[in-house]
Design a protein around this motif. Structure first.
Motif, mmCIF file in Angstrom:
data_model
loop_
_atom_site.group_PDB
_atom_site.id
_atom_site.type_symbol
_atom_site.label_atom_id
_atom_site.label_comp_id
_atom_site.label_asym_id
_atom_site.label_seq_id
_atom_site.Cartn_x
_atom_site.Cartn_y
_atom_site.Cartn_z
ATOM 1 N N ARG A 34 36.354 -1.663 4.532
ATOM 2 C CA ARG A 34 36.504 -2.895 5.313
ATOM 3 C C ARG A 34 35.200 -3.378 5.932
ATOM 4 O O ARG A 34 34.941 -4.588 6.019
ATOM 5 C CB ARG A 34 37.553 -2.677 6.410
ATOM 6 N N ALA A 35 34.345 -2.473 6.367
ATOM 7 C CA ALA A 35 33.108 -2.867 7.039
ATOM 8 C C ALA A 35 32.161 -3.633 6.130
ATOM 9 O O ALA A 35 31.276 -4.348 6.605
ATOM 10 C CB ALA A 35 32.403 -1.624 7.594
ATOM 11 N N LYS A 36 32.336 -3.514 4.811
ATOM 12 C CA LYS A 36 31.430 -4.166 3.868
ATOM 13 C C LYS A 36 31.931 -5.532 3.410
ATOM 14 O O LYS A 36 31.232 -6.218 2.668
ATOM 15 C CB LYS A 36 31.231 -3.277 2.639
ATOM 16 N N TYR A 37 33.122 -5.918 3.838
ATOM 17 C CA TYR A 37 33.707 -7.158 3.338
ATOM 18 C C TYR A 37 34.075 -8.092 4.485
ATOM 19 O O TYR A 37 34.257 -7.674 5.629
ATOM 20 C CB TYR A 37 34.947 -6.856 2.486
ATOM 21 N N ARG A 38 34.188 -9.380 4.134
ATOM 22 C CA ARG A 38 34.557 -10.401 5.106
ATOM 23 C C ARG A 38 35.632 -11.310 4.514
ATOM 24 O O ARG A 38 35.730 -11.449 3.285
ATOM 25 C CB ARG A 38 33.340 -11.264 5.496
ATOM 26 N N ALA A 39 36.394 -11.932 5.379
ATOM 27 C CA ALA A 39 37.387 -12.926 4.957
ATOM 28 C C ALA A 39 36.717 -14.291 4.880
ATOM 29 O O ALA A 39 36.011 -14.699 5.805
ATOM 30 C CB ALA A 39 38.548 -12.969 5.941
ATOM 31 N N SER A 40 36.928 -14.995 3.777
ATOM 32 C CA SER A 40 36.403 -16.354 3.637
ATOM 33 C C SER A 40 37.321 -17.328 4.370
ATOM 34 O O SER A 40 38.536 -17.310 4.192
ATOM 35 C CB SER A 40 36.324 -16.728 2.155
ATOM 36 N N GLU A 41 36.724 -18.166 5.207
ATOM 37 C CA GLU A 41 37.488 -19.120 6.009
ATOM 38 C C GLU A 41 36.962 -20.527 5.766
ATOM 39 O O GLU A 41 36.065 -20.755 4.963
ATOM 40 C CB GLU A 41 37.376 -18.761 7.503
ATOM 41 N N MET A 42 37.513 -21.457 6.454
ATOM 42 C CA MET A 42 37.030 -22.834 6.465
ATOM 43 C C MET A 42 36.432 -23.122 7.851
ATOM 44 O O MET A 42 36.862 -22.496 8.817
ATOM 45 C CB MET A 42 38.162 -23.814 6.175
ATOM 46 N N PRO A 43 35.460 -24.041 7.941
ATOM 47 C CA PRO A 43 34.999 -24.997 6.942
ATOM 48 C C PRO A 43 33.968 -24.421 5.982
ATOM 49 O O PRO A 43 33.349 -23.400 6.252
ATOM 50 C CB PRO A 43 34.370 -26.095 7.800
ATOM 51 N N GLN A 44 33.807 -25.139 4.863
ATOM 52 C CA GLN A 44 32.754 -24.857 3.900
ATOM 53 C C GLN A 44 31.977 -26.141 3.650
ATOM 54 O O GLN A 44 32.545 -27.232 3.709
ATOM 55 C CB GLN A 44 33.341 -24.331 2.586
#
Length: 454
Positions: free
Chosen positions: A213-223
């Motif tokens: 988990r520490a190596k990954y992130r959730a993609s959110e908005m805005p882009q």
């Protein structure tokens, strides 16, 4: 939600932290960011695409969540407002299902959204976003054809920001970070720390492996993207991407070779997904509207004394009171910045002052986007004798309130009797403070026009 591998550290932003001030309400001086000082201003054309074609199946409601209303407005109008108040955003393409075009047009007109055009959506998310991007590119041609345009002159933007219509709490400072990073790198996107471990399963339903988990992130908005990057990405992508894809940053990378700059966003970027999220969004907006109020004393010394007592009592309950004698001269600016007003009257019934305030608020058009609260507090002596006009007060305030409610102004009344007993008086003031705080916080239509006894 997409998951990205990144070397960024996540301890600078606590995923469990409660949502802060919503971006639809300015909460600090312009140019001062809660994220970091604004070192660069946005001095290039920026437009927005808001995909709003979802059916809202996960809310369990018949109405798509972007069109669900609270405090008299649909959710999508709050999101639009968050972008419209940003001076450097020139236009907003709201992409909706074809059957909702008339509804969207009505929302734009009813709430006087000036930068918006409704665009027919496609059968999938990517097809809808693509339609929005193409519509922004067409604005330059439309501008040449029509010399007199109702919307502000736009032209093709340098940067396009893509954001979900059901994420209403985006902050201007963060939009600036996304826009400038997109201009510099070709693409940029918001990310948030993962709050749960992501696992992969086998076809038989067993655990295959899990991600660290520490190596990954959730993609959110805005882009954000330069127009050329997002336009070319959609021109080159496959039918499979259009049909099953959801991540715009991936298209920019795969078809344009553009590596997006990932920026850790604030916790306010959450998305209204379930029915309970609508209640949470309403609560956040009510909280933002109830942070301050303006108290008008009418120049009376007794009213000023009461105002001082209320200032302390109501302040302790979370609402900051600004006390002024009237709404004349520079004090009239309160009509343009406050959402809550408390008119104090001593002995005589100064409903004429309330009428004048309602007229001023209507002229300022303050109640278009949010319901305003006006509380009339009438302070009378405990031994004051009834007079012939006194019985007419409840009827008079009800008549005023009924007319004001049609203009999205909620008028309430509180009757307070002056007591010579200090302890009794303090209890009454505390009671008025509690009632006032509750009315400002809840904005209850059921109590409009009532003359409540403290």
């Amino acid at each position: 939600m997409e998951v990205y591998h990144t070397d960024m550290q996540s301890d600078s932003c606590d995923p469990g932290r409660p949502a802060a001030h919503p971006g639809i309400f300015p909460t600090r001086e312009p140019g001062k960011s809660a994220l970091q000082p604004a070192e660069r201003s946005v001095d290039f054309p920026v437009s927005v695409v808001l995909p709003a074609g979802g059916t809202g199946e996960r809310t369990g409601l018949q109405t798509p969540k972007q069109f669900c209303s609270f405090l008299g407005r649909p959710l999508i109008s709050y999101t639009i407002q968050a972008f419209e108040r940003v001076s450097w955003i020139q236009s907003i393409a709201v992409v909706v299902a074809k059957e909702n075009m008339e509804l969207m047009t009505d929302i734009v007109q009813r709430f006087q959204h000036r930068k918006v055009r409704a665009v027919p959506g496609g059968s999938t998310r990517h097809r809808s976003i693509c339609n929005g991007v193409l519509a922004l590119g067409e604005e330059e041609e439309e501008e040449e054809e029509e010399e007199e345009e109702v919307r502000p002159a736009a032209g093709r933007p340098k940067v396009v920001i893509i954001h979900d219509a059901v994420r209403p709490f985006v902050d201007e400072d963060f939009l600036s970070l996304i826009a400038t990073a997109a201009m510099e790198h070709g693409a940029a996107g918001a990310i948030r720390p993962l709050v749960s471990t992501v696992i992969a399963t086998t076809s038989e339903g067993f655990l295959d492996h899990s991600l660290e988990r520490a190596k990954y992130r959730a993609s959110e908005m805005p882009q954000g993207f330069t127009y050329d990057v997002i336009y070319q990405a959609y021109q080159r992508c496959s039918e499979s991407d259009f049909e099953f894809g959801t991540e715009c940053l991936h298209l920019a990378l795969q078809y344009c070779g553009t590596k997006a700059k990932l920026i850790q966003g604030p916790p306010t970027l959450w998305k209204v997904t379930y029915k309970r999220d609508l209640a949470a969004a309403e609560s956040i907006i009510k909280d933002a509207l109830s942070r301050s109020a303006c108290v008008i004393t009418g120049g009376s010394a007794r009213a000023a004394t009461l105002a001082d007592a209320l200032q302390k009592a109501v302040g302790a309950l979370g609402t900051e009171l600004d006390v002024i004698p009237d709404l004349m001269g520079e004090n009239a600016r309160c009509l343009l910045k406050e959402w809550n007003f408390i008119q104090l009257s001593v002995n005589r019934s100064f409903l004429s002052d309330v009428e004048a305030m309602l007229t001023g608020l209507e002229a300022a058009n303050r109640a278009l986007l949010h319901p305003l609260v006006v509380i009339w507090v009438h302070l009378s002596d405990s031994d004051e004798q009834s007079v012939s006009g006194r019985a007419a007060e409840p009827a008079a305030i009800m008549d005023l309130a009924s007319a004001a409610k049609l203009r999205n102004i909620l008028l309430y009344g509180i009757q307070l009797h002056q007591s010579k007993d200090t302890e009794c008086w303090e209890r009454s003031v505390s009671r008025v403070a509690e009632i006032t705080s509750a009315l400002i916080r809840e904005r209850s239509p059921a109590l409009v026009g009532q003359l409540l006894q403290a």
